[in-house]
Design a protein around this motif. Structure first.
Motif, PDB file in Angstrom:
ATOM      1  N   LEU A  25       0.790  -1.164   0.033  1.00 33.18           N
ATOM      2  CA  LEU A  25      -0.221  -0.064   0.027  1.00 33.18           C
ATOM      3  C   LEU A  25       0.859   1.242   0.104  1.00 33.18           C
ATOM      4  O   LEU A  25       1.745   1.426   0.917  1.00 33.18           O
ATOM      5  CB  LEU A  25      -0.993  -0.159   1.109  1.00 33.18           C
ATOM      6  N   ALA A  78      -4.371   6.833  -1.748  1.00 35.37           N
ATOM      7  CA  ALA A  78      -3.449   5.349  -1.956  1.00 35.37           C
ATOM      8  C   ALA A  78      -3.701   4.803  -2.930  1.00 35.37           C
ATOM      9  O   ALA A  78      -4.722   4.680  -3.656  1.00 35.37           O
ATOM     10  CB  ALA A  78      -4.219   4.496  -0.505  1.00 35.37           C
ATOM     11  N   MET A  80      -2.659   0.583  -4.131  1.00 36.64           N
ATOM     12  CA  MET A  80      -2.369  -0.653  -3.468  1.00 36.64           C
ATOM     13  C   MET A  80      -1.668  -1.528  -4.889  1.00 36.64           C
ATOM     14  O   MET A  80      -2.482  -1.587  -6.040  1.00 36.64           O
ATOM     15  CB  MET A  80      -3.457  -1.403  -3.135  1.00 36.64           C
TER      16      MET A  80
END
Length: 263
Positions: A25, A78, A80
């Motif tokens: 992440l 974010a 991932m």
């Protein structure tokens, strides 16, 4: 990719997200000035809700948990990244990568029980460290992308939410390892389905390694074939007569495939 004989890009991303393969992440706002890992973290487990949000189990002390908890309604962006590595020994083991980008928030108290059960259903073993405090985060998907053995393609959030993971994914590692360890001779017979390339697989040192399997078929990596450059490999895809939905149907499809190769 809309071919009914192959998984769509959305299905491939969904399968990787709901698998247990390695994921990192990345939170751009938490990146330090030096190239350290303070802005990164590895979710311990993950699952997908009916709405297509990704639920992440992370240590409460992680940068992701700390930033999301302090956001106070502000969006924490974010990304991932999931890396898919073949579970068998084969040259060039990385089979692909997927990226899921969106907005990170803590799971609301009223949802924690249901989403914890969702995580447990996907990862029955649970967190390995009982003395670590864990936190559930929600990643609302804004965009996704996959670059794998099928090719590179973007995935829209609605398509990701509507996709289903491959039903064989939880069993794939064990299946491929079993085929590689116990059925090497049968794997090599698949050369007979490759036309003029077939006889080259009889060469000493020739390998036929099962690289991936999904409900539509199996991909095999052939290396060391006679007439090819030393160390050269190529992949071949063997489709099943009909898509399979479980391991029992897969065994039947594999039996038919090996019978066709031997005959």
């Amino acid at each position: 990719m809309d071919d009914a004989r192959a998984p769509t890009a959305a299905e491939r991303v969904r399968t990787l997200v709901e698998s247990s393969v390695s994921a990192v992440l990345d939170i751009p706002s938490a990146r330090p000035p030096e190239p350290a890992a303070l802005g990164h973290g590895s979710p311990e487990a993950r699952a997908v809700t009916e709405d297509g949000d990704v639920v992440l189990l992370v240590p409460a002390s992680s940068p992701a948990a700390q930033l999301a908890g302090r956001a106070s309604g502000d969006e924490v962006t974010a990304v991932m990244e999931i890396t898919d590595v073949a579970p068998v020994a084969v040259p060039h083991r990385v089979r692909g990568r997927a990226w899921v980008a969106g907005w990170l928030t803590p799971v609301a108290p009223g949802e924690r029980g249901a989403l914890a059960r969702l995580i447990t259903a996907r990862h029955p073993a649970g967190p390995p460290a009982a003395d670590v405090a864990w936190l559930l985060l929600r990643l609302e998907v804004g965009e996704a992308y996959v670059d794998d053995l099928w090719g590179a393609e973007a995935v829209e959030p609605d398509d990701f939410a509507a996709a289903a993971p491959d039903p064989l994914a939880p069993h794939e590692a064990d299946l491929l390892q079993h085929l590689a360890a116990s059925h090497d001779d049968q794997m090599r017979t698949l050369c007979g389905l490759l036309g003029e390339t077939g006889p080259a697989c009889a060469a000493a040192g020739a390998q036929a390694v099962p690289l991936s399997v999904d409900r539509y078929g199996m991909r095999v990596r052939f290396c060391g074939l006679e007439g090819h450059q030393p160390g050269a490999c190529f992949d071949a895809r063997f489709e099943f007569p009909d898509p399979v939905n479980d391991v029992a149907q897969l065994r039947q499809a594999m039996r038919l495939l090996f019978e066709a190769a031997a005959g």
